[in-house]
Design a protein around this motif. Structure first.
Motif, short mmCIF file in Angstrom:
data_model
loop_
_atom_site.label_atom_id
_atom_site.label_comp_id
_atom_site.label_asym_id
_atom_site.label_seq_id
_atom_site.Cartn_x
_atom_site.Cartn_y
_atom_site.Cartn_z
N ARG A 135 0.84 -1.21 0.00
CA ARG A 135 0.00 0.00 0.00
C ARG A 135 0.87 1.26 0.00
O ARG A 135 0.59 2.22 -0.72
CB ARG A 135 -0.92 -0.01 1.22
N LEU A 184 -5.63 -0.30 -5.24
CA LEU A 184 -5.59 0.29 -3.90
C LEU A 184 -6.97 0.26 -3.25
O LEU A 184 -7.09 0.02 -2.04
CB LEU A 184 -5.08 1.73 -3.98
N GLU A 199 -7.97 -1.67 0.14
CA GLU A 199 -8.58 -0.97 1.27
C GLU A 199 -9.80 -1.73 1.78
O GLU A 199 -10.07 -1.77 2.99
CB GLU A 199 -8.97 0.46 0.86
N THR A 215 -7.05 0.72 6.10
CA THR A 215 -5.92 1.39 6.75
C THR A 215 -6.32 1.80 8.16
O THR A 215 -7.38 2.39 8.38
CB THR A 215 -5.53 2.65 5.96
N THR A 248 0.75 3.86 -3.06
CA THR A 248 0.24 5.20 -2.76
C THR A 248 1.22 6.27 -3.23
O THR A 248 0.84 7.28 -3.83
CB THR A 248 -0.02 5.35 -1.25
#
Length: 217
Positions: free
Chosen positions: A173, A197, A201, A206, A177
């Motif tokens: 991640r 992503l 998630e 997160t 990102t």
């Protein structure tokens, strides 16, 4: 017929032990008994009529797929020194010869050590060969590609993919990102990266950052 051949071989072996091996006369009976015991064991468990089976070493399929090729083509040179190497290694991977694909690309980076696409391809091949697990050799290949071309999106993208396949979601991640933040809006890989992503998630949200204590004056 098979038993006659076996007995003939037994007599020949016993004679060789006597004449060539200088077998002592006192050991004749013991040696003969050992040989006959071996024959008895074969007669009990052996099956001379059973057909032989040739076993081909087949590497099992793993993390290789055509989607990764499409992503790689979007991020790398479609034509150039790496192209022919990558196409042939893809063919090896499709046939399950993952070790051969990795070795082939090792030769590729030896001939073209400054080609980042070949280093990315080698990193991918090493991950595939390791059943989707990122290895130190694969990490080195991705890092080498990044050192050669710091702005190349391939190394962080596929390094993140390797981390994700290895279960290291936080590392994947973070890398993706950062790549998304520096990717242009018109980049062909941006939507794919955003989708990955978002999926990540949903699977593992997160964790929110812990609140910071107020600064005392």
């Amino acid at each position: 017929m098979g038993w006659l051949i076996l007995l003939g071989f037994l007599v020949l072996l016993f004679g060789s032990l006597i004449w060539l091996g200088k077998l002592p006369r006192g050991a004749y009976e013991l040696t003969g008994a050992a040989l006959l015991l071996g024959v008895a064991g074969y007669a009990w468990q052996g099956n001379p009529g059973m057909a032989g089976v040739s076993i081909e070493p087949i590497e099992k399929p793993n993390s290789f797929d055509d989607d990764s090729i499409s992503s790689r083509d979007e991020m790398g040179e479609r034509f150039g020194s790496a192209r022919e190497w990558l196409v042939f290694s893809d063919a090896l991977n499709r046939s399950g010869k993952h070790g051969a694909a990795a070795n082939y690309l090792r030769n590729g980076v030896k001939e073209h050590p400054t080609d980042p696409d070949l280093w990315v391809g080698l990193g991918n091949a090493l991950v595939v060969h390791a059943d989707g697990i990122i290895t130190p050799a694969a990490q080195f290949a991705f890092q080498k590609a990044a050192d050669i071309s710091p702005e190349h999106p391939g190394p962080p993208f596929f390094l993140g993919m390797a981390y994700a396949q290895s279960g290291k979601i936080d590392q994947a991640r973070a890398i993706w990102t950062e790549l998304l933040e520096r990717s242009p809006e018109e980049a062909p890989w941006r939507k794919d990266l955003e989708s990955r992503l978002a999926t990540m998630e949903k699977m593992q949200p997160t964790l929110p950052s812990p609140p910071q204590d107020p600064v005392e004056e």
